[in-house]
Motif scaffolding. Structure first.
Motif, PDB file in Angstrom:
ATOM      1  N   LYS A 780      17.088 -10.916  16.894  1.00 52.29           N
ATOM      2  CA  LYS A 780      17.161 -11.518  15.566  1.00 52.29           C
ATOM      3  C   LYS A 780      18.127 -10.759  14.672  1.00 52.29           C
ATOM      4  CE  LYS A 780      14.149 -12.999  11.765  1.00 52.29           C
ATOM      5  NZ  LYS A 780      12.743 -13.020  11.268  1.00 52.29           N
ATOM      6  N   LYS A 781      18.021  -9.465  14.755  1.00 50.50           N
ATOM      7  CA  LYS A 781      18.900  -8.622  13.941  1.00 50.50           C
ATOM      8  C   LYS A 781      20.346  -8.791  14.372  1.00 50.50           C
ATOM      9  CE  LYS A 781      19.569  -3.814  12.582  1.00 50.50           C
ATOM     10  NZ  LYS A 781      19.094  -2.412  12.768  1.00 50.50           N
ATOM     11  N   ASP A 782      20.556  -8.864  15.714  1.00 53.63           N
ATOM     12  CA  ASP A 782      21.922  -9.023  16.210  1.00 53.63           C
ATOM     13  C   ASP A 782      22.515 -10.359  15.772  1.00 53.63           C
ATOM     14  OD1 ASP A 782      21.754  -6.589  17.387  1.00 53.63           O
ATOM     15  OD2 ASP A 782      21.400  -7.326  19.421  1.00 53.63           O
ATOM     16  N   ARG A 783      21.629 -11.422  15.739  1.00 53.84           N
ATOM     17  CA  ARG A 783      22.122 -12.731  15.306  1.00 53.84           C
ATOM     18  C   ARG A 783      22.602 -12.654  13.858  1.00 53.84           C
ATOM     19  NH1 ARG A 783      17.829 -15.424  16.027  1.00 53.84           N
ATOM     20  NH2 ARG A 783      18.251 -16.053  18.183  1.00 53.84           N
ATOM     21  N   ALA A 784      21.760 -11.983  13.020  1.00 49.99           N
ATOM     22  CA  ALA A 784      22.149 -11.844  11.613  1.00 49.99           C
ATOM     23  C   ALA A 784      23.408 -10.987  11.497  1.00 49.99           C
ATOM     24  CB  ALA A 784      21.003 -11.207  10.826  1.00 49.99           C
ATOM     25  N   THR A 785      23.482  -9.965  12.346  1.00 43.45           N
ATOM     26  CA  THR A 785      24.650  -9.090  12.301  1.00 43.45           C
ATOM     27  C   THR A 785      25.907  -9.845  12.701  1.00 43.45           C
ATOM     28  OG1 THR A 785      23.261  -7.168  12.841  1.00 43.45           O
ATOM     29  CG2 THR A 785      25.625  -6.954  13.205  1.00 43.45           C
ATOM     30  N   ILE A 786      25.775 -10.701  13.725  1.00 41.24           N
ATOM     31  CA  ILE A 786      26.930 -11.471  14.186  1.00 41.24           C
ATOM     32  C   ILE A 786      27.391 -12.447  13.111  1.00 41.24           C
ATOM     33  CG2 ILE A 786      27.673 -13.215  15.852  1.00 41.24           C
ATOM     34  CD1 ILE A 786      25.853 -11.786  17.901  1.00 41.24           C
ATOM     35  N   GLU A 787      26.406 -13.095  12.488  1.00 38.33           N
ATOM     36  CA  GLU A 787      26.758 -14.035  11.410  1.00 38.33           C
ATOM     37  C   GLU A 787      27.454 -13.310  10.275  1.00 38.33           C
ATOM     38  OE1 GLU A 787      23.117 -15.867  10.350  1.00 38.33           O
ATOM     39  OE2 GLU A 787      23.028 -17.173  12.114  1.00 38.33           O
TER      40      GLU A 787
END
Length: 964
Positions: A780-787
């Motif tokens: 989840k954190k990586d998704r937010a980081t990627i966005e």
């Protein structure tokens, strides 16, 4: 009664004999005695009893407790109240029974340590001992303890009490019988739990019985304190008259031990021990002068290797009865240092630094002990260097010359001092040649066939230590200190006609102490570097490599003595060996049995003479030794004991005992944090021998170790797991024992235990769950980081694009400005050129007016010319032109005048004009026109301007302004 008990308390102990078939005990000299003084075993002086267990460990009842010895290590253990141990015995299970004052019990291995267990609690309180336990015997499943008042029988964990019908003296074990003396009542036999008086028909009833031993024909040999020996046949006591009677009565017999099946040893209080055979003949008498440490024998024990152990009033000794070496040592210093010894016509002769001594030699007198009574032969005082038998004549090489010896008389046959060596000439056996202090002497037989002095060889006077004759008849002489001589004698042997001296220049490896010997028909020369040979052709010496390689350390021997066909004694600076060349291509070296003689022979005067084909007489510094090559070593007839694995210690940081007995068979587990251990081992082999060990640790080592005399081995940083330590021993480089084993386990570290693995499984499951949750959170954190990263990259892209657009705009603006600047520069240049052109035109006009003439052909009037010139000058100096130029210049170079005035405020307007013109890179002519001055004026102004601006001489003014 109490006084008598105290008397025997101090004096006596006897032990039953170990019955085994024995070798013949020699009756000449004294067998080897090994001393164990208090300084070695570090316990009490007195040793009251001796025992040996099935493993071969020796036990001693000592004044300070139980003393144990395994061939290498001595250990002491104390009784509960530090009692003196008067009696000790070992059973087949290796329980060690011990008794002292008011106490008895046994020692056994418990919790990997030898631990004492008292048996006193098994006895009713009224019957418990209140005196010393003097005897302990193991009889099958029962153990018998005896004090002066009571006999205790321990069997099946119970104790029976047998009271005395008076006061006991000592209990004795003879065969399968137990006999004890009751004071004033005679001998009784212990049968079961009761005592029965021995029947006898004669009035003779021995008292103070201190030894009862099995004798031939099922009889008993009884030894008493002061009345000698008796034989009991079941019906009567008969005095046993022997040659030892006087000795035993005078010096107080104290104990006895049977040696094999035909010898008996008796210890005394006052004069050591005596050994007799079945017929009563004295075979050996050993006391302090014969090698014992003390003359008071408190205990005797014969082991299965036919060694006689003696517990003394001060120390412990072991007598090696079947040793091939028997000694006669001059403890009193009667005859000094022995240089040579020899047996001749039933006499033994000793050549010493004090003279020539002799004693009758009765070696062939049957079973009787051969005693010596050495006496000095009259007129033989002085150093005796050599004794030689030649043609049945005994010739003595003496400090004062040469003597012929007959019985106890000597006759001088030469006055030449210092007879070191004497030999027969090989090419003329009618002559003897002797090496002396001052050269060589010849002897020749007279008409009666007696050796007589013939002549001293002329032309040679060097000290002649060794003499040999080679096959060519040359005489080789070894100088007493340095070098060699090869001598050629005249035909009558009276003088030297050729003398060749050899030293290191001729190939000798050493120049000092070069000795000459005949070895297997070859003349060899000894040196520290090895034996050498002489080559007649090259007249040089070379190493005898084949011999030296086979001899090993004996290659540097300083003496060779013939010992028989193909056999020689090699003496290597105090160490001796018997070398056998009988086997082709092989040299057999026997040194181990002679190791006890190392260093005991007189250096450089070592002497060994042959008595018979198998007996040799060896001179030592304080006597002589008889070596019997026919003795069958006990080690070849008895099975070697097993190697004992003794103490195992933790040596990680501090020393801690893991187990005292590595052979106990108990499982040994060692924590991983203590994985540095030391294993001690030994071979309970007590005879003189060289013992080496070889070990191998399964699970650690890849192969067996090299043979080593070391008796312990350290293993460090052992990995966890199971190990098996194997060790074996080798005796005298020949016999190898069976392998002993010790198994142990290094426990895994805390992180490798079963509980640890269970914890790891549980931890893995928890971590898996946590990891899954952590992975989801991370996803989840990586998704937010990627966005966020994408948004940031988008913004960065837009920003980059905007910056690129802005840069392009700036570039275009700069290009526009540069174009405008270039345009202005062109305008400025055009303006300047116009001014120049104008001024040049005005100057030219001014010059032409001056040349102009009127209509009358005359020059114009001066006032007119001045007016015209004034107009021209005003045109050339019109400030409007400069102002217009300045304005245009400032537009193109707006900061030029500002920087110039800021850095150089003292510049005047004309200076500024010149600076501007220079910045535009105008020529001097153009500047002169604009400034309305001459070219020289321009140069002067340039010079002044350079000074004001402080411009270096090597710096161009135009470049200076261009850089501003």
């Amino acid at each position: 009664m109490k006084t008598r008990s105290v008397k025997y308390f101090f004096l006596f102990l006897s032990l039953f004999g170990h019955i085994a078939k024995a070798d013949n005990i020699k009756n000449t000299g004294v067998p080897y005695v090994q001393n164990y003084p208090k300084s070695i075993y570090l316990s009490g002086n007195q040793n009251w009893s001796i025992a040996k267990d099935s493993k071969g460990i020796m036990y001693f009842g000592n004044a300070q407790g139980l003393l144990t010895f395994d061939g290498k290590y001595w250990q002491q253990r104390q009784m509960p109240n530090r009692q003196i141990i008067r009696a000790v015995a070992a059973d087949t299970k290796d329980l060690i029974y011990a008794g002292g004052f008011g106490e008895f019990g046994y020692w056994s291995v418990k919790n990997r340590k030898l631990t004492y267990t008292s048996l006193i609690n098994l006895i009713p309180k009224k019957d418990r001992p209140s005196d010393e336990i003097w005897k302990i015997y193991v009889d099958g499943t029962r153990v018998i303890f005896q004090s002066f008042s009571t006999i205790y029988i321990y069997q099946h964990n119970k104790i029976s009490v047998v009271k005395a019908p008076g006061t006991f003296l000592f209990l004795h074990h003879a065969g399968n019988r137990f006999l004890v003396e009751v004071l004033n009542k005679g001998l009784f036999e212990l049968k079961g739990n009761s005592l029965t008086a021995l029947s006898h028909k004669t009035p003779v009833n021995p008292s103070d019985v201190l030894s009862v031993l099995p004798y031939k024909n099922n009889t008993l040999l009884i030894g008493t304190s002061k009345d000698g020996l008796f034989i009991y046949d079941g019906l009567a006591f008969t005095p046993f008259k022997t040659a030892a009677d006087s000795f035993l009565k005078t010096y107080h017999l104290n104990n006895g031990s049977r040696i094999g099946d035909k010898y008996y040893a008796f210890g005394t209080i006052l004069n050591g021990l005596i050994i007799i055979d079945q017929d009563g003949n004295i075979i050996q008498q050993i006391n302090k002068s014969g090698g014992l440490q003390n003359n008071t024998i408190l205990s005797l024990f014969t082991d299965d290797a036919q060694s006689l152990w003696t517990g003394l009033d001060n120390g412990i000794d072991r007598v090696e009865l079947n040793s091939p070496l028997y000694f006669y040592l001059d403890k009193a210093g009667q005859f000094g240092t022995v240089y040579s010894s020899l047996i001749y016509k039933n006499n033994i002769y000793l050549g010493t630094n004090q003279g020539l001594f002799y004693s009758p030699w009765n070696h062939g007198n049957g079973n009787r002990m051969n005693t010596f009574d050495f006496r000095l032969i009259p007129n033989s005082q002085g150093q005796v260097w050599d004794l030689s038998i030649i043609d049945d004549e005994l010739i003595c090489g003496h400090n004062e010359g040469a003597f012929k010896v007959t019985g106890n008389q000597i006759e001088k046959i030469s006055d030449i001092n210092g007879g070191w060596t004497i030999k027969r000439l090989n090419n003329n056996p009618d002559y003897l040649i002797q090496g002396t202090y001052t050269g060589l002497v010849l002897f020749k037989k007279d008409g009666k066939g007696q050796w007589k002095f013939y002549t001293k060889i002329e032309n040679f006077g060097e000290p002649s230590r060794y003499v040999e004759q080679d096959s060519r008849g040359n005489i080789w002489v070894s100088h007493a200190y340095k070098g060699l001589y090869k001598l050629t004698l005249s035909p009558d042997f009276k003088r030297v006609i050729k003398n060749h001296y050899y030293d290191g220049r001729n190939g000798l490896r050493d120049s000092y102490n070069i000795n000459i010997f005949m070895l297997e028909d070859k003349m060899v020369f000894s040196s520290e570097s090895g034996f050498q040979l002489y080559d007649e052709i090259s007249n040089r010496f070379s190493l005898y490599n084949e011999l030296n390689k086979g001899l090993g350390t004996f290659a540097s021997s300083n003496k060779i003595i013939p010992a028989g066909p193909k056999k020689y004694w090699f003496i290597n600076h105090g160490k001796m060996g018997l070398i056998n060349f009988a086997e082709p291509g092989k040299i057999n070296i026997d040194t181990n049995r002679f190791s006890i003689l190392d260093g005991r022979m007189v250096q450089y005067y070592e002497n060994i003479s042959k008595i018979s084909d198998q007996m040799y007489l060896i001179s030592v510094d304080d006597g002589f030794v008889i070596y019997n090559d026919a003795v069958n070593e006990t080690k070849n007839k008895f099975k070697l004991p097993a190697v004992l694995i003794r103490k195992v210690e933790d040596v990680t940081d501090t020393y801690r005992t893991i187990t005292e007995n590595g052979n106990s068979g108990t499982e040994v587990e060692i924590p991983y944090s203590r994985n540095n251990i030391r294993i001690s081992f030994t071979l309970p082999y007590y005879r003189q021998a060289k013992t080496k060990f070889q070990y191998y640790l399964e699970g650690y080592s890849g192969q067996w170790s090299d043979w080593t005399p070391a008796t312990q081995k350290d293993f460090t940083n052992l990995s966890w797991g199971s190990y098996k330590f194997l060790v074996r021993a080798k005796i005298d480089e020949q016999s190898v024992t069976d392998t002993a084993a010790f198994e142990f386990t290094i426990l895994p570290p805390f992180y490798a235990t079963k509980w640890a693995y269970a914890f790891y499984v549980l931890l893995f499951a928890v971590l898996a769950i946590l990891a899954k949750k952590q992975y989801e959170r991370k996803l989840k954190k990586d998704r937010a980081t990627i966005e966020a990263r994408l948004q940031k990259e988008k913004e960065a892209y837009l920003k980059t694009k905007a910056e690129a657009t802005e840069k392009r705009i700036i570039k275009l603006q700069a290009e526009k400005l540069q174009a405008e600047l270039n345009s202005k520069n062109r305008e400025l240049a055009n303006s300047a050129m116009s001014l120049v052109y104008k001024n040049e035109l005005l100057q030219k006009l001014s010059q032409e007016i001056l040349k102009a003439k009127g209509s009358d052909g005359k020059k114009l009037p001066g006032d007119q010319l001045r007016k015209i010139q004034k107009v021209i000058d005003e045109g050339m100096n019109d400030e409007r032109d400069w102002n217009l130029f300045e304005a245009s210049f400032n537009e193109a170079h707006e900061s030029f005048f500002k920087k110039l005035k800021a850095n150089h405020p003292d510049l005047v307007p004309n200076d500024l004009k010149l600076c501007a013109y220079l910045h535009m890179n105008m020529s001097s002519k153009e500047m002169a026109s604009l400034l309305n001055i001459s070219l020289r004026g321009v140069e002067i102004r340039r010079y002044r301007l350079r000074k004001k601006l402080d411009v270096p001489h090597d710096k161009n003014l135009v470049e200076f302004f261009m850089e501003l």
